[in-house]
Motif scaffolding. Structure first.
Motif, PDB file in Angstrom:
ATOM      1  N   ALA A 209      57.306 -14.829  32.092  1.00  0.00           N
ATOM      2  CA  ALA A 209      57.882 -13.485  32.032  1.00  0.00           C
ATOM      3  C   ALA A 209      56.905 -12.459  31.466  1.00  0.00           C
ATOM      4  CB  ALA A 209      59.157 -13.507  31.188  1.00  0.00           C
ATOM      5  N   GLN A 210      55.862 -12.914  30.783  1.00  0.00           N
ATOM      6  CA  GLN A 210      54.891 -12.012  30.167  1.00  0.00           C
ATOM      7  C   GLN A 210      53.655 -11.775  31.040  1.00  0.00           C
ATOM      8  OE1 GLN A 210      55.385 -10.518  27.118  1.00  0.00           O
ATOM      9  NE2 GLN A 210      57.411 -11.486  27.046  1.00  0.00           N
ATOM     10  N   LEU A 211      53.565 -12.482  32.161  1.00  0.00           N
ATOM     11  CA  LEU A 211      52.320 -12.488  32.928  1.00  0.00           C
ATOM     12  C   LEU A 211      52.360 -11.572  34.138  1.00  0.00           C
ATOM     13  CD1 LEU A 211      51.597 -16.329  32.873  1.00  0.00           C
ATOM     14  CD2 LEU A 211      50.826 -14.563  31.262  1.00  0.00           C
ATOM     15  N   LYS A 212      51.166 -11.205  34.594  1.00  0.00           N
ATOM     16  CA  LYS A 212      51.008 -10.448  35.838  1.00  0.00           C
ATOM     17  C   LYS A 212      50.938 -11.434  37.014  1.00  0.00           C
ATOM     18  CE  LYS A 212      47.247  -8.630  34.314  1.00  0.00           C
ATOM     19  NZ  LYS A 212      45.989  -7.849  34.184  1.00  0.00           N
TER      20      LYS A 212
ATOM     21  N   ARG B 182      50.914 -11.838  22.598  1.00  0.00           N
ATOM     22  CA  ARG B 182      52.247 -11.539  23.118  1.00  0.00           C
ATOM     23  C   ARG B 182      52.991 -12.836  23.470  1.00  0.00           C
ATOM     24  NH1 ARG B 182      49.461  -7.465  25.939  1.00  0.00           N
ATOM     25  NH2 ARG B 182      49.710  -8.514  27.963  1.00  0.00           N
ATOM     26  N   LEU B 183      52.271 -13.776  24.047  1.00  0.00           N
ATOM     27  CA  LEU B 183      52.888 -15.069  24.363  1.00  0.00           C
ATOM     28  C   LEU B 183      53.315 -15.776  23.070  1.00  0.00           C
ATOM     29  CD1 LEU B 183      50.458 -16.470  27.108  1.00  0.00           C
ATOM     30  CD2 LEU B 183      52.607 -15.259  27.447  1.00  0.00           C
ATOM     31  N   HIS B 184      52.429 -15.739  22.087  1.00  0.00           N
ATOM     32  CA  HIS B 184      52.723 -16.367  20.802  1.00  0.00           C
ATOM     33  C   HIS B 184      53.974 -15.770  20.167  1.00  0.00           C
ATOM     34  CE1 HIS B 184      52.205 -16.221  16.322  1.00  0.00           C
ATOM     35  NE2 HIS B 184      52.081 -17.535  16.517  1.00  0.00           N
TER      36      HIS B 184
ATOM     37  N   VAL C 258      46.878 -17.406  16.935  1.00  0.00           N
ATOM     38  CA  VAL C 258      45.940 -17.250  18.049  1.00  0.00           C
ATOM     39  C   VAL C 258      44.532 -17.110  17.493  1.00  0.00           C
ATOM     40  CG1 VAL C 258      45.245 -15.811  20.017  1.00  0.00           C
ATOM     41  CG2 VAL C 258      47.682 -16.130  19.499  1.00  0.00           C
ATOM     42  N   CYS C 259      43.599 -17.867  18.038  1.00  0.00           N
ATOM     43  CA  CYS C 259      42.184 -17.711  17.714  1.00  0.00           C
ATOM     44  C   CYS C 259      41.410 -17.542  19.020  1.00  0.00           C
ATOM     45  CB  CYS C 259      41.643 -18.914  16.940  1.00  0.00           C
ATOM     46  SG  CYS C 259      42.241 -19.028  15.239  1.00  0.00           S
ATOM     47  N   SER C 260      40.303 -16.797  18.952  1.00  0.00           N
ATOM     48  CA  SER C 260      39.518 -16.557  20.167  1.00  0.00           C
ATOM     49  C   SER C 260      38.041 -16.814  19.897  1.00  0.00           C
ATOM     50  CB  SER C 260      39.720 -15.119  20.646  1.00  0.00           C
ATOM     51  OG  SER C 260      39.302 -14.202  19.657  1.00  0.00           O
ATOM     52  N   GLU C 261      37.317 -16.992  21.005  1.00  0.00           N
ATOM     53  CA  GLU C 261      35.881 -17.261  20.900  1.00  0.00           C
ATOM     54  C   GLU C 261      35.183 -16.756  22.155  1.00  0.00           C
ATOM     55  OE1 GLU C 261      33.036 -21.191  21.006  1.00  0.00           O
ATOM     56  OE2 GLU C 261      34.673 -21.181  19.535  1.00  0.00           O
ATOM     57  N   ALA C 262      34.151 -15.954  21.934  1.00  0.00           N
ATOM     58  CA  ALA C 262      33.306 -15.562  23.063  1.00  0.00           C
ATOM     59  C   ALA C 262      32.511 -16.772  23.484  1.00  0.00           C
ATOM     60  CB  ALA C 262      32.392 -14.414  22.674  1.00  0.00           C
ATOM     61  N   LEU C 263      32.313 -16.915  24.789  1.00  0.00           N
ATOM     62  CA  LEU C 263      31.635 -18.110  25.275  1.00  0.00           C
ATOM     63  C   LEU C 263      30.239 -18.199  24.692  1.00  0.00           C
ATOM     64  CD1 LEU C 263      32.060 -20.504  27.192  1.00  0.00           C
ATOM     65  CD2 LEU C 263      30.906 -19.194  28.938  1.00  0.00           C
ATOM     66  N   SER C 264      29.915 -19.390  24.208  1.00  0.00           N
ATOM     67  CA  SER C 264      28.612 -19.626  23.604  1.00  0.00           C
ATOM     68  C   SER C 264      28.029 -20.898  24.161  1.00  0.00           C
ATOM     69  CB  SER C 264      28.752 -19.736  22.080  1.00  0.00           C
ATOM     70  OG  SER C 264      27.534 -20.178  21.494  1.00  0.00           O
ATOM     71  N   SER C 265      26.717 -20.952  24.218  1.00  0.00           N
ATOM     72  CA  SER C 265      26.051 -22.157  24.720  1.00  0.00           C
ATOM     73  C   SER C 265      25.931 -23.217  23.634  1.00  0.00           C
ATOM     74  CB  SER C 265      24.650 -21.802  25.237  1.00  0.00           C
ATOM     75  OG  SER C 265      23.874 -21.231  24.186  1.00  0.00           O
TER      76      SER C 265
END
Length: 322
Positions: free
Chosen positions: A217-220, A251-253, A308-315
């Motif tokens: 319900a929260q998604l496009k 929002r999902l959380h 919620v935690c996030s991370e920019a992609l890293s090598s």
């Protein structure tokens, strides 16, 4: 002493050429339509007994008037233009299939041009009823489509499953331009084993279905939510930056956190830990994205869950917290 003589046997004696009435008898006995029509005027010159029983006698009519319904002229699918080569000579037999507009049945047609006894060019068609075969083919096709659908669908939540997740990610990589962002969210329900142990597996199944509905319900429309298995979900977000993906994850959380579950008349709460990763499509290797989102999700768990935690992609090749 007498001698016995025998007359030599010739090819003509053994294999006499068939007479016209014999050939006609063969045509009339075939369990298939055979007809002849003028290549230019379309007048039907001959139709065998099989055809007459189903479509009637020609009586000077055009082939499309005899065989088809709703035609005011030659059929759009008529193969006549293909039956004569550029040099005026007929090419090999054309084989094709179509559904007749008068009886609704499928036929395999074999068409060829030939010279009639009076010198004009005619079309000869032999059409065999293949309706039963087509019915089986269509049933098999529908069955294969249903099997494929089931193979890519989670039975419980009706979300795309783990296999569909990998396929969806691959398609997004092919669709997006290299500089467009792509985000991935991994979602793990907190203490889900306790729900199964305390309230029963039926309650756990109920929770999974409700969670899927709440998130959807929260998604496009372009967002792709999948159930990876157990209590773990994944969300593929095409053309979505890390800040936008993180905002959606929050929002999902919150939608889950604020929803009171109820099963067998008993209310209870369910929370989740979410890990978000994002980068440009050019750098969005699936393994790297999964590792980054996984690290972020387990960081959320290590910090007390329900966040919620996030991370920019890293090598960097970091180990996953336990």
């Amino acid at each position: 002493m007498s001698s016995m003589t025998t007359s030599p046997t010739t090819n003509e004696d053994v294999n006499d050429s068939p007479k016209a009435e014999d050939l006609l008898r063969i045509l009339e006995s075939l369990d298939a339509l055979v007809y002849v029509s003028d290549m230019h005027s379309h007048e039907m010159l001959f139709i065998n007994a099989y055809g007459r029983q189903r479509w009637g006698a020609p009586n000077g009519r055009k082939c499309w008037q005899v065989l088809q319904d709703g035609q005011s002229g030659p059929c759009d699918f008529c193969t006549n233009p293909q039956l004569l080569g550029a040099d005026g000579h007929p090419p090999p037999t054309i084989v094709w299939e179509f559904r007749n507009t008068r009886d609704g049945r499928w036929y395999q047609c074999r068409d060829q041009a030939m010279q009639w006894h009076d010198g004009r060019m005619v079309r000869v068609e032999i059409a065999t009823d293949i309706t039963e075969r087509k019915t089986l083919e269509e049933a098999l096709k529908a069955s294969n489509q249903q099997t494929r659908k089931l193979a890519y669908r989670d039975d419980l939540t009706q979300l795309p499953n783990r296999r569909a997740f990998f396929e969806s990610y691959r398609k997004q990589m092919e669709t997006l331009t290299p500089d467009q962002p792509l985000a991935l969210v991994l979602i793990d329900l907190d203490h889900f084993k306790m729900v199964n142990d305390v309230r029963g597996h039926a309650a756990g199944d109920h929770v999974l279905k409700v969670v899927a509905e709440l998130f959807q319900a929260q998604l496009k429309p372009l967002d792709i939510l999948c159930r990876l298995g157990g209590e773990e979900f994944a969300l593929v977000l095409p053309n979505t930056s890390l800040p936008c993906a993180t905002a959606l994850a929050k929002r999902l959380h919150e939608a889950l956190r604020s929803h009171t579950m109820e099963y067998a008349g008993q209310p209870f709460l369910v929370t989740a830990s979410l890990g978000v990763a994002a980068t440009t499509c050019a750098e969005a290797d699936l393994n790297d994205m999964l590792k980054a989102a996984d690290r972020a999700m387990y960081r959320a768990k290590a910090q007390g869950r329900d966040q919620v935690c996030s991370e920019a992609l890293s090598s960097q090749n970091e180990s996953r917290p336990e």
